[in-house]
Design an enzyme around this catalytic site. Structure first.
Site, PDB file in Angstrom:
ATOM      1  N   CYS A  10       0.841  -1.198   0.000  1.00 23.89           N
ATOM      2  CA  CYS A  10       0.000   0.000   0.000  1.00 23.89           C
ATOM      3  C   CYS A  10       0.877   1.251   0.000  1.00 23.89           C
ATOM      4  O   CYS A  10       1.699   1.438   0.903  1.00 23.89           O
ATOM      5  CB  CYS A  10      -0.910   0.022   1.227  1.00 23.89           C
ATOM      6  SG  CYS A  10      -1.933   1.509   1.337  1.00 23.89           S
ATOM      7  N   CYS A  43      -8.137   0.019   0.623  1.00 25.64           N
ATOM      8  CA  CYS A  43      -7.245  -0.420   1.704  1.00 25.64           C
ATOM      9  C   CYS A  43      -6.715  -1.816   1.394  1.00 25.64           C
ATOM     10  O   CYS A  43      -7.476  -2.718   1.042  1.00 25.64           O
ATOM     11  CB  CYS A  43      -8.002  -0.420   3.029  1.00 25.64           C
ATOM     12  SG  CYS A  43      -7.083  -1.163   4.390  1.00 25.64           S
ATOM     13  N   GLN A  75     -15.193 -11.031  15.095  1.00 25.78           N
ATOM     14  CA  GLN A  75     -13.766 -10.935  14.767  1.00 25.78           C
ATOM     15  C   GLN A  75     -13.574 -10.489  13.313  1.00 25.78           C
ATOM     16  O   GLN A  75     -14.243 -10.986  12.403  1.00 25.78           O
ATOM     17  CB  GLN A  75     -13.083 -12.277  14.993  1.00 25.78           C
ATOM     18  CG  GLN A  75     -12.981 -12.685  16.451  1.00 25.78           C
ATOM     19  CD  GLN A  75     -11.788 -12.032  17.159  1.00 25.78           C
ATOM     20  OE1 GLN A  75     -11.110 -11.185  16.613  1.00 25.78           O
ATOM     21  NE2 GLN A  75     -11.558 -12.447  18.399  1.00 25.78           N
ATOM     22  N   ASP A 135     -12.639 -14.265  27.172  1.00 27.47           N
ATOM     23  CA  ASP A 135     -12.146 -13.490  26.019  1.00 27.47           C
ATOM     24  C   ASP A 135     -12.499 -12.023  26.247  1.00 27.47           C
ATOM     25  O   ASP A 135     -13.416 -11.483  25.634  1.00 27.47           O
ATOM     26  CB  ASP A 135     -12.799 -14.020  24.733  1.00 27.47           C
ATOM     27  CG  ASP A 135     -12.261 -13.337  23.483  1.00 27.47           C
ATOM     28  OD1 ASP A 135     -11.285 -12.564  23.589  1.00 27.47           O
ATOM     29  OD2 ASP A 135     -12.830 -13.551  22.392  1.00 27.47           O
ATOM     30  N   GLU A 159     -22.623 -12.338  29.023  1.00 28.18           N
ATOM     31  CA  GLU A 159     -22.294 -11.115  28.282  1.00 28.18           C
ATOM     32  C   GLU A 159     -23.104  -9.958  28.860  1.00 28.18           C
ATOM     33  O   GLU A 159     -24.280 -10.109  29.166  1.00 28.18           O
ATOM     34  CB  GLU A 159     -22.605 -11.294  26.789  1.00 28.18           C
ATOM     35  CG  GLU A 159     -22.509 -10.050  25.948  1.00 28.18           C
ATOM     36  CD  GLU A 159     -21.124  -9.431  25.980  1.00 28.18           C
ATOM     37  OE1 GLU A 159     -21.049  -8.210  26.229  1.00 28.18           O
ATOM     38  OE2 GLU A 159     -20.129 -10.159  25.768  1.00 28.18           O
ATOM     39  N   CYS A 204      -1.649   0.572   9.163  1.00 29.32           N
ATOM     40  CA  CYS A 204      -0.601  -0.457   9.033  1.00 29.32           C
ATOM     41  C   CYS A 204       0.709   0.065   9.597  1.00 29.32           C
ATOM     42  O   CYS A 204       1.532   0.607   8.866  1.00 29.32           O
ATOM     43  CB  CYS A 204      -0.422  -0.855   7.572  1.00 29.32           C
ATOM     44  SG  CYS A 204      -1.849  -1.636   6.839  1.00 29.32           S
ATOM     45  N   CYS A 264      -6.418 -10.071  23.552  1.00 28.13           N
ATOM     46  CA  CYS A 264      -5.964  -9.204  22.462  1.00 28.13           C
ATOM     47  C   CYS A 264      -4.892  -8.224  22.948  1.00 28.13           C
ATOM     48  O   CYS A 264      -4.489  -7.327  22.207  1.00 28.13           O
ATOM     49  CB  CYS A 264      -7.129  -8.447  21.835  1.00 28.13           C
ATOM     50  SG  CYS A 264      -8.054  -7.403  22.988  1.00 28.13           S
TER      51      CYS A 264
END
Length: 555
Positions: free
Chosen positions: A72, A164, A287, A393, A337, A81, A420
């Site tokens: 890119c 992108c 995700q 998670d 949740e 990025c 994450c």
């Protein structure tokens, strides 16, 4: 080092925001667009006591890992990025090292245990065009033309870019259609500073397996003039399934509004991971990399070691993505949740797939689980409830301590932690290890190629009583921690102000450091009087402080 000095330095590491890090006699330089192995000339832009921010002037000797021609051309100006100019194999080893270092330094896990537990990172065959979701801000350029793209790093200045390299090909056609429509009917783009204009963002979601497409315009108003024309044009794109708009009239950085209105088709699309089908609305968490998600869930499933006889609790279950995967091999799965809409989506996804051995609860896990346990005891003559496996998670901030305490009290044989953020993962593992669990297996999964972010799956197993001992250590015996010595409160305040425009107090910094497991001096964070109430650090400022702590490698 002083401002405007020119320094030559070799890049040894990558920072939390993708900057190259080099050191001159221990003095750290953070240099954007430099990659590991480069020898560069850099101009000092802002100098502090122990570090400086510098601008890349010249690459003296390119790294063997530097990509000669990035995919890119907007990689440097766009904030998406951060490390696209580094060869992908080196990206993977950098992320693996990052996880390992956090586990040892923040988690306090002995190096020999980490080395034994760590398994090779799971990379991608094609680390581009992997995102099934993109949110494009809409604005105008200096000539008044409507543009869409991405924000430049650490700003809200839009870099026009409708193609992108991480997104799917159809995004460009959709954005071109929306921009042409806006220009034809003179529909205004949103102006953030003045809080005027209609179209704020264009959200696009794509089902990799179903090839269904969703378009949702986020607007600063109650409707889209001539919306039926836009709907007709977009519906001509193959795979178009859902065209909606989200009303967001608030002066806020939050992208989506709470209200979704239908323009054409239906309010959701579907996609498939493994052999499980999911219904996805504009507000659903799902995700963004479905190829790697299937691998990620596969690792989680392997670590759970299900035989068909286990009861599993999936905490922070979202729309049931992991829960439904687990239900295929477990006796019973319970998902918890806090977001009401996500719970409704999870129940619908279970129904769509005909999965009956799963139940979803709305609320905080640290409240839901004790209530479930109490009810179980009442129905089973006082017998205490135990879980076989707990899967967690959490969001980037990690687990609340109350939830970790609840997990321990459940007495789960195995805990599978999907993270994450390796920093908060390590902090939480430190707590669980202190309560009788040990790390057995760890594997990083590259969910976000070309960026500094990484997912990690960790298996903890409960130790038997005769396999460990407790050691009591008085805190006043400890000296200054390595984390505390990295940056002063004033340096953290300066970093936050420069990069976010927010002013934060020493109290807020102390609160966030405490959450991250960084030791504070005795009485530092106590109120001035016994009855006084301390203000709690707002989430926006907490995230900014956490970013600063990561930048200074304190977490």
């Amino acid at each position: 080092m002083r401002k405007n000095d020119i320094a030559t330095v070799r890049i040894e590491d990558i920072g939390s925001n993708g900057e190259g890090i080099g050191k001159i006699e221990g003095y750290a330089l953070f240099i954007k667009d430099a990659v590991i192995g480069d020898v560069v000339e850099a101009k000092i832009m802002k100098a502090k006591k122990n570090y400086a921010y510098a601008k890349l002037v010249n690459i003296v000797t390119p790294s063997e890992f530097r990509v000669k021609k990035p995919v890119c051309p907007m990689a440097r100006s766009c904030g998406g990025c951060q490390i696209q100019e580094m060869e992908y194999g080196r990206q993977l080893s950098f992320k693996e090292d990052k996880v390992r270092e956090k586990l040892i330094r923040i988690g306090g896990i002995p190096e020999e245990i980490v080395s034994k537990a760590m398994e090779p990172i799971v990379g991608m065959e094609n680390p581009f065009a992997y995102r099934n979701k993109a949110q494009f801000p809409v604005g105008t350029d200096r000539d008044g033309r409507i543009v869409a793209g991405f924000y430049a790093g650490r700003t809200h200045s839009i870099i026009p870019n409708t193609r992108c390299a991480l997104g799917v090909e159809v995004n460009e056609r959709i954005l071109r259609c929306v921009i042409d429509f806006m220009e034809e009917f003179r529909i205004s783009a949103y102006h953030e500073e003045e809080h005027r204009g209609l179209v704020r963002h264009v959200l696009i979601r794509y089902g990799f397996r179903t090839r269904e497409i969703m378009v949702c315009l986020v607007i600063n108003g109650n409707g889209i003039p001539h919306g039926e024309v836009l709907a007709e044009r977009l519906s001509g794109i193959e795979g178009m399934t859902s065209i909606t708009y989200s009303v967001n009239r608030e002066r806020t950085n939050v992208i989506m509004g709470n209200e979704i209105r239908l323009l054409w088709g239906q309010t959701y699309i579907t996609d498939v991971i493994g052999d499980v089908k999911y219904q996805i609305s504009p507000l659903s968490f799902y995700q963004v990399n479905p190829v790697q998600t299937e691998k990620l869930y596969g690792v989680a499933m392997e670590y759970a070691q299900l035989t068909g006889e286990e009861t599993v609790w999936d905490l922070y279950c979202g729309i049931g993505t992991i829960s439904l995967f687990l239900a295929k091999k477990a006796k019973q799965v319970y998902g918890v949740e806090i977001v009401p809409q996500a719970v409704l989506d999870a129940r619908m996804n279970a129904k769509i797939n005909g999965i009956g051995n799963v139940e979803f609860f709305e609320g905080k896990a640290e409240k839901v689980l004790p209530e479930f346990g109490k009810k179980y005891e009442e129905e089973h003559e006082g017998r205490k409830y135990y879980a076989d496996v707990v899967v967690v998670d959490p969001p980037r901030k990690g687990c609340d301590e109350g939830l970790l305490r609840t997990i321990v009290e459940m007495g789960a044989k195995r805990v599978v932690y999907v993270s994450c953020d390796p920093a908060t993962l390590s902090r939480d593992l430190k707590y669980l290890r202190g309560e009788g669990y040990e790390v057995e297996r760890v594997r990083a999964v590259d969910q976000f190629p070309q960026t500094v972010h990484v997912e990690t799956v960790c298996l903890l197993s409960k130790l038997h009583a005769d396999q460990h001992i407790e050691v009591e250590l008085q805190m006043d015996e400890l000296d200054l921690t390595a984390a505390e010595s990295k940056a002063t409160y004033e340096e953290i305040k300066d970093y936050v102000l420069e990069h976010t425009g927010l002013k934060v107090s020493s109290l807020y910094i102390a609160q966030v450091k405490e959450k991250c497991g960084i030791i504070e001096r005795a009485n530092y964070n106590l109120p001035k009087s016994e009855n006084s109430r301390q203000p709690k650090c707002p989430l926006e400022k907490e995230m900014a402080i956490r970013e600063a702590l990561e930048h200074f490698r304190m977490i």
